[in-house]
Design an enzyme around this catalytic site. Sequence first.
Site, short mmCIF file in Angstrom:
data_model
loop_
_atom_site.label_atom_id
_atom_site.label_comp_id
_atom_site.label_asym_id
_atom_site.label_seq_id
_atom_site.Cartn_x
_atom_site.Cartn_y
_atom_site.Cartn_z
N TYR A 196 0.81 -1.21 0.00
CA TYR A 196 0.00 0.00 0.00
C TYR A 196 0.85 1.27 0.00
O TYR A 196 1.95 1.31 0.57
CB TYR A 196 -0.91 0.03 1.23
CG TYR A 196 -1.99 -1.03 1.23
CD1 TYR A 196 -2.37 -1.66 0.04
CD2 TYR A 196 -2.63 -1.40 2.40
CE1 TYR A 196 -3.36 -2.63 0.03
CE2 TYR A 196 -3.63 -2.37 2.39
CZ TYR A 196 -3.99 -2.98 1.20
OH TYR A 196 -4.97 -3.93 1.19
N ILE B 194 1.56 -10.23 -4.57
CA ILE B 194 1.33 -8.83 -4.22
C ILE B 194 -0.17 -8.59 -4.07
O ILE B 194 -0.96 -8.96 -4.95
CB ILE B 194 1.88 -7.88 -5.30
CG1 ILE B 194 3.41 -7.94 -5.34
CG2 ILE B 194 1.39 -6.45 -5.07
CD1 ILE B 194 4.11 -7.32 -4.16
N LYS B 195 -0.56 -7.99 -2.94
CA LYS B 195 -1.94 -7.53 -2.76
C LYS B 195 -1.96 -6.02 -2.92
O LYS B 195 -1.24 -5.30 -2.23
CB LYS B 195 -2.47 -7.91 -1.38
CG LYS B 195 -3.90 -7.41 -1.15
CD LYS B 195 -4.29 -7.50 0.31
CE LYS B 195 -5.72 -7.01 0.48
NZ LYS B 195 -5.88 -6.06 1.57
N GLN B 196 -2.79 -5.54 -3.85
CA GLN B 196 -2.80 -4.12 -4.16
C GLN B 196 -4.23 -3.63 -4.33
O GLN B 196 -5.12 -4.39 -4.72
CB GLN B 196 -2.02 -3.87 -5.46
CG GLN B 196 -1.85 -2.41 -5.85
CD GLN B 196 -1.20 -1.58 -4.76
OE1 GLN B 196 -1.90 -1.00 -3.93
NE2 GLN B 196 0.13 -1.53 -4.75
#
Length: 353
Positions: A204, A239-241
């Site tokens: 983030y 990846i968490k976006q």
Amino acid sequence: MKDLNQLLALLGSEKDFLLHHVCKTISKDQIHLPGKSHIDTHFLQSNRNAQAIRSLAQLYQHGRLGDTGYISILPVDQGIEHTAGSSFATNPIYFDPENIVKLAIEAGCNAVASTMGGLAMLSRKYAHKIPFVVKINHNELLTYPNKYDQIMFGSVRDAWNMGAVAVGATVYFGSAESDRQVIEVAKAFEEAHNLGMATILWCYSRNDAFLKDGVDYNTAADITGQANYLGVSIQADIIKQKLPNSNGGFTAIKFAKTNTDMYTKLASDHPIDLCRYQVMNCYSGRISMINSGGESKGETDLAEAIKTAVINKRAGGAGMIMGRKAFQRPFNEGIELIHAVQEIYLASEITIA
């Protein structure tokens, strides 16, 4: 359960805009697309050891999306991140972490991601039934006035001892504390890989200065794309976006370094093109990118979730990580919502743009 046509009808006037778009910025042949052979294609040639690759395989092969290359994770760390009372007031059963795990299992998720304490309470009962992702750092929200900083709540070794297949962590890129967070998380990910676990980064951007003229550029494609590139550089396996909302954060805030081609040849104002730019920054899709489901707004949750899934999938993303939209509603409705999103990734009719 609604059928695919009913789900796509929720796109409303944007249906053709999203389903018939062809990317003329970054073409689909420039990215590595999700697929059944993702681990063999991308991780066998990496430095990840055999145990870490086995952990990745457990995660990718579990649940309704198993062996597709797509990922559906239930993340519930909001009890710390947003306070337990505000997160669970609408559905108090989730004060008990067992119901979090049960929701992930019944919904056929690839994994459940939650706090060290919550998953530790249930590890002997469930760690062999669904992959555990232990979130090792959090934004502690009890300090007054509130501050926004990710601090470590647990160790990688403890997560490994409970049988977790992966650790998750957040970095607030752009924040005053980001240097320390990057160093801490990079070291934690190194240890996790050495112990044979996978790594997932909540990637983030957070800086109040990135809000300008009513636009929150914390989720601009160029800023989040660079955050992704930093995230894969510290060896995140996934990846968490957040879904991008605009094109041109660097130029609006007037910082970092840019090239005009970033905003013309590599991206446009179309949401799928913006999301593809995020994927491109994950080593051209070699590292899977999943988008966040966002907050719960009630009646519009299903439509918003379907839209996000369509954008992510058509951009070349690898899935969604959806928490509040699922657990802030009755248990069975939460299952139905997660299943609906999974149907988008299972549908061969929805192709890469």
